[in-house]
Design a protein around this motif. Structure first.
Motif, PDB file in Angstrom:
ATOM      1  N   HIS A 224       0.816  -1.219   0.000  1.00  0.00           N
ATOM      2  CA  HIS A 224       0.000   0.000   0.000  1.00  0.00           C
ATOM      3  C   HIS A 224       0.850   1.269   0.000  1.00  0.00           C
ATOM      4  N   TYR A 261      -7.254   2.665  -7.462  1.00  0.00           N
ATOM      5  CA  TYR A 261      -8.304   2.330  -6.501  1.00  0.00           C
ATOM      6  C   TYR A 261      -9.572   3.102  -6.863  1.00  0.00           C
ATOM      7  N   GLU A 265     -13.394   3.047  -2.203  1.00  0.00           N
ATOM      8  CA  GLU A 265     -12.500   2.034  -1.641  1.00  0.00           C
ATOM      9  C   GLU A 265     -11.282   2.689  -0.998  1.00  0.00           C
ATOM     10  N   ALA A 266     -10.664   3.648  -1.698  1.00  0.00           N
ATOM     11  CA  ALA A 266      -9.465   4.304  -1.177  1.00  0.00           C
ATOM     12  C   ALA A 266      -9.776   5.085   0.093  1.00  0.00           C
TER      13      ALA A 266
END
Length: 504
Positions: A224, A261, A265-266
């Motif tokens: 990430h 992303y 979601e992010a």
């Protein structure tokens, strides 16, 4: 405590006034944080009125933010321009940096802006960094630390919350996270001694806020980027360093996030990682996608309520400590002189740089146009710079663009002093083998590496900086500062020595 997604989301606005639809949107979604850009700014009176309306609509916990770094990163052309960070790093007087940031914060407080996304705390060890450069104080962690903390002190004293960025460091990248997802391939030990040093000091000093970087650091989290990494935001910043201030993401509309992303979601990943506030900028549909995903994650328990309550408390504390009240200051009138002095204090010569004699024959070589590249300063087109220098010399101007190949031998053979002016780093054929008598490096301080000539470096081109440059050309203003990086080893980092993986 009922938690609404809007309390954890920052948005931008479509224009310079708060229209009824946008006001209702902010209220309906309980949004308390906005970021202002050039599209929201016309003049001081308008900006003060906009901030007043925002506080009325968002309430006493309103956070009204802006990027007001100095140098190229300013949204307010009607105010005098504070120096870029690297100009202050070159002068290396923390008291001057503190004074400049007192004044910079007074500008914001005079209209009711209470949060400044500055200072940049990146250590710019990569000479080809396309996005940081002169936005950083320099390449030395100790220099960056002392100036960034002085900047924070100046802003805090004037009632404006600062925000150090881009944690844990954007100074060793060759990619711009607005356009791609960079990686920093450094070991934990290397990060400790360079990128981490200023940010660790900031955490220990309890600065008001940190902004995250959209960058992958495999030594910390191989999967990430920092903005979405619990290992970095919670494990490193919160647990190891003990920081309990606000963590805000950089814009989630940047391609480092948007290309990899979904917006919703992010946003959920960043809040789960430990961010307090998600910067959901851009189209209304992208903002709504963020709000909807965060709402769903609150309702289904994906985002734990205890952690969210802590985030809301941090944000409310920030707003109480730095209220968004307009407070004009009589000292505002002395700031232009301070900024002129500060720009002059940053003037730096490289090699045996001497100005042409007044009235002498000079050929100015400059790009026809200097296009702005994302956050970089556009610089001056050749004709504008020629107007500035016309009163000093018997001037002729040679304008070039990417299609030109310049004959430097022929230019020098004319018997005139050849003065090359650059803003960005342009390695096209026109500057290959450039041999001017003097190089005016007017923005990107690393362009002195591309031209084998004595140089004067100004770190910016607003009127205050050009005034310092012309003062030096007249022999009235000394250049006493030093490059805040080693030009003989400008980008020699451990990360640069090892092969880089393919860009993601």
């Amino acid at each position: 405590m009922t938690i609404h997604a809007g309390q954890l989301v920052m948005v931008d606005l479509p224009g310079p006034t708060l229209d009824d639809d946008t006001a209702q949107y902010l209220q309906d979604h309980h949004i308390r944080s906005v970021c202002l850009f050039g599209k929201n700014v016309e003049n001081e009176t308008q900006l003060r009125a906009l901030c007043h309306e925002l506080r009325r609509v968002m309430g006493p916990h309103a956070l009204i933010a802006i990027d007001h770094e100095g140098g190229a990163i300013l949204r307010t052309p009607f105010w005098p321009a504070p120096p870029s960070a690297m100009a202050l790093g070159a002068a290396d007087d923390p008291a001057l940096t503190r004074d400049v940031h007192h004044a910079l914060a007074r500008q914001l407080r005079s209209v009711g802006i209470n949060w400044n996304f500055a200072p940049v705390m990146d250590v710019n060890v990569q000479s080809e960094n396309p996005v940081i450069g002169v936005r950083a104080f320099g390449a030395d962690p100790a220099l960056v630390t002392r100036h960034a903390l002085a900047a924070v002190d100046g802003q805090t004293a004037e009632g404006v919350a600062s925000c150090v960025k881009h944690f844990p460091g954007h100074g060793d990248t060759r990619q711009d996270s607005h356009l791609a997802l960079p990686r920093v391939e450094r070991s934990r030990e290397e990060l400790e001694t360079t990128e981490f040093a200023p940010f660790r000091a900031a955490a220990q000093a309890g600065v008001p806020a940190f902004m995250t970087a959209h960058i992958v650091y495999p030594a910390l989290d191989a999967q990430h980027p920092a903005t979405l990494s619990r290992a970095i935001l919670t494990g490193l910043l919160r647990a190891e360093w003990g920081y309990d201030g606000v963590i805000v993401t950089d814009s989630m509309g940047m391609r480092a996030i948007d290309d990899h992303y979904g917006r919703g979601e992010a946003a959920v990943l960043s809040l789960a990682a430990g961010a307090d506030l998600v910067m959901a900028l851009g189209r209304r549909d992208a903002q709504l996608a963020t709000l909807q995903s965060v709402t769903a994650a609150i309702q289904d328990g994906t985002l734990p309520h205890d952690a969210l309550r802590s985030s809301v408390t941090r944000l409310e504390t920030l707003a109480r400590t730095f209220p968004a009240h307009a407070a004009p200051d009589a000292r505002h009138g002395s700031d232009p002189a301070l900024f002129r002095t500060a720009w002059a204090r940053g003037l730096t010569t490289v090699g045996p740089a001497t100005p042409p004699a007044p009235g002498s024959a000079v050929t100015l070589v400059a790009r026809r146009e200097e296009a702005r590249e994302n956050v970089s300063e556009a610089g001056l087109p050749a004709r504008a710079l020629a107007r500035t220098l016309a009163s000093l010399y018997d001037l002729q101007t040679f304008e070039y663009d990417d299609a030109h190949t310049l004959d430097w031998d022929a230019l020098r053979a004319e018997g005139r002093t050849v003065l090359l002016a650059t803003a960005g780093r342009h390695r096209q054929a026109g500057l290959h083998g450039a041999r001017p008598h003097l190089h005016l490096c007017l923005y990107n301080a690393y362009s002195v590496l591309d031209v084998d000539a004595p140089a004067l470096v100004s770190y910016g081109t607003p009127p205050e900086a050009l005034g310092a440059v012309t003062g030096w050309l007249r022999g009235e203003t000394p250049a006493t500062a030093h490059l805040p990086y080693d030009r003989h080893r400008p980008g020699e980092t451990t990360a640069e020595k090892r092969p880089r993986p393919p860009s993601t």
